[in-house]
Design a protein around this motif. Structure first.
Motif, mmCIF file in Angstrom:
data_model
loop_
_atom_site.group_PDB
_atom_site.id
_atom_site.type_symbol
_atom_site.label_atom_id
_atom_site.label_comp_id
_atom_site.label_asym_id
_atom_site.label_seq_id
_atom_site.Cartn_x
_atom_site.Cartn_y
_atom_site.Cartn_z
ATOM 1 N N GLN A 1 0.814 -1.208 0.000
ATOM 2 C CA GLN A 1 0.000 0.000 0.000
ATOM 3 C C GLN A 1 0.849 1.260 0.000
ATOM 4 O OE1 GLN A 1 -3.351 -0.105 -0.290
ATOM 5 N NE2 GLN A 1 -3.164 -2.346 -0.408
ATOM 6 N N ASN A 2 1.964 1.211 0.723
ATOM 7 C CA ASN A 2 2.862 2.366 0.817
ATOM 8 C C ASN A 2 4.302 1.865 0.815
ATOM 9 O OD1 ASN A 2 4.192 4.747 1.301
ATOM 10 N ND2 ASN A 2 3.227 5.166 3.277
ATOM 11 N N PRO A 3 4.901 1.720 -0.355
ATOM 12 C CA PRO A 3 6.243 1.103 -0.459
ATOM 13 C C PRO A 3 7.318 1.805 0.369
ATOM 14 C CG PRO A 3 5.211 1.245 -2.619
ATOM 15 C CD PRO A 3 4.335 2.016 -1.685
ATOM 16 N N ARG A 4 7.139 3.086 0.689
ATOM 17 C CA ARG A 4 8.148 3.812 1.464
ATOM 18 C C ARG A 4 8.036 3.558 2.964
ATOM 19 N NH1 ARG A 4 12.513 4.591 -1.217
ATOM 20 N NH2 ARG A 4 12.106 5.402 -3.293
ATOM 21 N N SER A 5 7.037 2.804 3.373
ATOM 22 C CA SER A 5 6.867 2.509 4.802
ATOM 23 C C SER A 5 6.776 0.996 5.010
ATOM 24 C CB SER A 5 5.604 3.180 5.353
ATOM 25 O OG SER A 5 5.719 4.574 5.274
#
Length: 797
Positions: free
Chosen positions: A94-98
């Motif tokens: 859903q949020n690759p940076r997290s």
């Protein structure tokens, strides 16, 4: 007659009769720590309190065994506690940076990582296998055939519509366009310009009709293409699910108790099915030649395709027994919190969740972290990281580069991990007070203070424990045993280090140094056991390595460069005693103090203070002398006195009030015009009522003057005057004790200035009569008369 100390009062000796053993070979090694009952009680209680904020600060001087005890005691308790969770970071779809944090019972984190690796390998093999079957190709061909037929029918309709309006459909790689037809022949751009205007008008009119009808047909074709792709995707999803669904379900069932892990596995499955083509080998080799010449254009390695399905196991407790105990002496920010590493690809920094590296907080999570206060306060941002973990109870890997505003690369914000760590900080009282003063929440974070003492009572029990400590040292370092005489020598050294007859030092690292060196001397001596001789040689040799500065001073004293008399008598001149502390070595240093008195009203002027060479405590001592003179002599007339007091040949500065009584004697001698014995040296603090108070370093001070007298030649009359309250602090060398025993050196304990006056000036101090007057021949009487004369001179009488 003034009391003189007996040689038996100068040290508290230790003999073989104090012990029942003959050597440490008969003893068991020491368990635990000696003489720190209060600190041990506080520390052990703090370990068992699992409430937020009950972290432990261990304070006290270095070398008292704080770190050793903390580690041993904590490991003993930790071994009985539960093994903490494993922690992994995984890709966040859903949020690759997290990246997401997943927890597992100890040992299961590694299994989960291996299971996911195996599952991804199955994805590759099963998907490639199923999508290369004839059955799949047949289904896909049949599906696409129907759409192709519909697309061809629409294209035929478009051609028909165009022909009815005198246009011809042309298809190219860039798309579809229409050419006008005049007299049965297609017209190009150049030919179009030669047409008559009325023909061009007809063509323009028909062109609009064709474009409108073509646009509608093209919309239908686009919708048909979308439907075709959707149907193919559905077919691929169905076939892919058939190939991998049962493998995914098997892994999910294995971790069904972990909802977050099951949800992650499901997200992996959906991502795989939505991106099935990434698992097929690229059959287009047309760019290989160019890629070989320009590596920058080359595609990622095959293993990169499955990178986001891997598991980064950052905490693996599969081999851990009990709760972890982590000790660090390098608590930098990144060592504590962990970090996200970067790769440089053709000048660009790249990173991903697999480059997240754990820190000490992660390793100690669920257990204990032992840190040194000095280390953590010396590392930038380290204290802030520690207090944030304690306060928020989570490990947040915010990059320090981002905090400082120097981020020049893509950053990750990994999901914080819940923290359950008991912090044990070890340091001096100075750092405790510093943190208490400058961090208002420090007391909330460290509610337990285990304060280690620098000394302990010299009891039979503690002496035996020292012997057991020696036994433990010999076993640990594999040295020869110590006989009972060597143990006695170590006990006496410990008492001397504590500077108290009834105390022992708790700085066991210093004792360990003595033990190690004594064992070496015994080995060099060819002995089978360490004896008192070897311990004493160790002490002498150790001091000799450090006494260069003392030797230089001794040379100047011997050559009379530094002027000090040890015989005769002088007015307004006295021998004072100071201690020079070189850090690991201290020694006594005699110095000459002089005073001059004359008519005036400037009072007592401390020359050191005027030269800014004295400390506040020394200045306070001088002010106390003024109070004593006023209390003793200025009840019926004001003081009209100018006086200069000086430590002669002092170029390094001075502090402390241990010479205040010495300065007072010097001033009284100058006023009374009575000489002071130069064969006596004096130390002691005085209060305004003339009472002598205890001072520090009395042993070193006595030894310093004794060494000088010995070099100049002992006369049998020389000695030192000390406060009565310092008798228990005497732990003198055998050489001094022997001199006192033989009557060639003397130590006089006094409790009042008057006792010292009688000794130094060979004249009674004098007592007031009923009229408040002193006998005229007494010291006080002479001083009173001189001060009265000064007052009259000052008044001009």
């Amino acid at each position: 007659m003034q009391r003189e100390l007996s040689y038996t009062e100068l040290k508290n000796g230790c003999s073989a009769d104090d012990f029942s053993f003959r050597s440490t070979a008969e003893l068991e090694p020491l368990e635990g720590i000696i003489g720190q009952d209060r600190a041990v009680k506080a520390f052990d209680f703090g370990l068992h309190v699992k409430i937020k904020g009950y972290n432990i600060y261990m304070s006290g001087p270095s070398g008292t065994g704080k770190t050793t005890y903390a580690k041993a005691s904590t490991e003993r308790l930790a071994a009985t506690e539960e093994v903490p969770l494993d922690w992994c970071y995984v890709y966040n779809f859903q949020n690759p940076r997290s990246p997401l944090a997943l927890s597992f019972p100890a040992g299961e984190g590694r299994k989960f990582r291996d299971d996911m690796n195996e599952l991804v390998q199955l994805f590759q093999t099963e998907l490639q296998k199923v999508f290369r079957t004839e059955d799949y190709e047949k289904q896909k061909t049949e599906l696409l055939r129907g759409f192709d037929e519909k697309r061809d029918a629409l294209m035929d309709q478009m051609s028909k519509e165009a022909a009815e309006n005198d246009f011809q459909v042309k298809t190219t790689n860039s798309g579809i366009y229409f050419m006008p037809v005049v007299d049965g022949k297609p017209v190009g751009e150049e030919e179009y310009d030669d047409l008559a205007e009325d023909v061009k008008d007809v063509i323009e009119k028909n062109s609009q009709i064709v474009q409108e009808k073509a646009s509608a047909i093209m919309r239908d074709i686009r919708e048909l293409d979308k439907e075709s792709k959707r149907c193919v995707d559905q077919l691929d999803y169905k076939v892919g699910m058939f190939a991998i669904g049962h493998h995914v379900s098997a892994v999910q069932e294995k971790y069904e108790q972990n909802e977050k892990a099951v949800a992650y596995i499901n997200a992996v499955k959906e991502d795989v099915l939505e991106n099935i083509s990434q698992f097929f080998e690229d059959e287009d080799d047309g760019e290989e030649g160019l890629a070989s010449l320009l590596p920058m254009l080359s595609k990622k390695q095959p293993e990169d395709v499955t990178l986001k399905y891997k598991v980064n196991l950052i905490v693996d407790n599969s081999e851990t027994k009990g709760a972890p105990v982590v000790t660090t002496f390098n608590p930098t920010y990144y060592n504590l919190v962990g970090e996200v590493e970067y790769d440089s690809e053709f000048g660009n920094l790249t990173t991903d969740f697999m480059k997240i590296k754990s820190g000490l907080f992660h390793k100690a999570n669920g257990g204990y972290l032992i840190v040194q206060a000095q280390d953590i306060l010396s590392a930038p941002q380290a204290w802030e990281a520690l207090r944030r973990v304690i306060k928020t109870k989570e490990i947040n890997m915010d990059a320090i580069r981002e905090q400082l505003g120097t981020v020049v690369a893509p950053t990750l914000k990994p999901e914080p991990i819940p923290a359950n760590i008991k912090i044990i900080m070890i340091g001096s009282s100075y750092y405790y007070e510093l943190l208490s003063t400058y961090d208002e929440e420090f007391d909330k974070f460290f509610k337990i203070r285990a304060d280690f003492d620098y000394e302990m009572p010299r009891s039979q029990e503690n002496m035996l424990k020292i012997a057991q400590f020696i036994k433990g040292f010999t076993m640990r370092e594999k040295t020869m045993d110590f006989d009972v005489s060597a143990v006695c020598a170590v006990v006496e050294y410990s008492s001397r280090s504590a500077e108290r007859q009834n105390k022992l030092s708790t700085r066991f690292n210093h004792l360990a140094e003595i033990l190690g060196e004594a064992a070496v001397w015994a080995k060099l001596d060819g002995a089978e056991m360490v004896t008192a001789k070897h311990v004493q040689k160790t002490i002498v040799e150790k001091e000799d390595r450090l006494r260069l500065y003392e030797e230089k001073l001794d040379e100047m004293l011997e050559e009379n460069v530094i002027m000090i008399d040890v015989d005769g008598a002088e007015v307004g001149q006295i021998n004072g005693l100071a201690v020079l502390d070189m850090g690991s070595y201290a020694f006594g240093n005699p110095s000459r103090i002089t005073a001059t008195t004359y008519v005036g009203k400037s009072g007592i002027v401390n020359i050191e203070k005027e030269a800014r060479m004295s400390g506040q405590t020394h200045d306070k001592g001088v002010q106390i002398i003024t109070g004593y003179l006023g209390q003793t002599y200025a009840q019926k007339f004001p003081l009209s006195l100018s006086c200069r007091v000086c430590f002669e040949q002092n170029y390094n500065g001075i502090d402390g009030d241990s010479a205040s009584s010495t300065e007072l004697y010097c001033i009284l001698s100058s006023l009374a015009e009575l000489p002071i014995r130069q064969d006596l040296a004096v130390t002691g603090s005085v209060n305004q009522k003339g009472e002598i108070q205890a001072i520090g370093g009395v042993t070193y001070k006595i030894e310093g003057f004794f060494d000088l007298c010995k070099k100049r030649g002992l006369t049998g009359k020389q000695g030192v005057i000390i406060p009565v309250s310092n008798i228990r602090d005497l732990v003198l060398k055998d050489e001094v004790v022997e001199a006192v025993k033989e009557g060639v050196f003397h130590i006089y304990p006094i409790s009042t200035i008057d006792e010292g006056i009688a000794l130094l000036m060979s004249t009674p101090a004098g007592e007031k009569d009923e009229n408040g007057e002193y006998p005229p021949d007494s010291v006080h009487g002479k001083v009173m008369n001189k001060l009265k004369a000064f007052w009259k001179y000052a008044e001009g009488e």
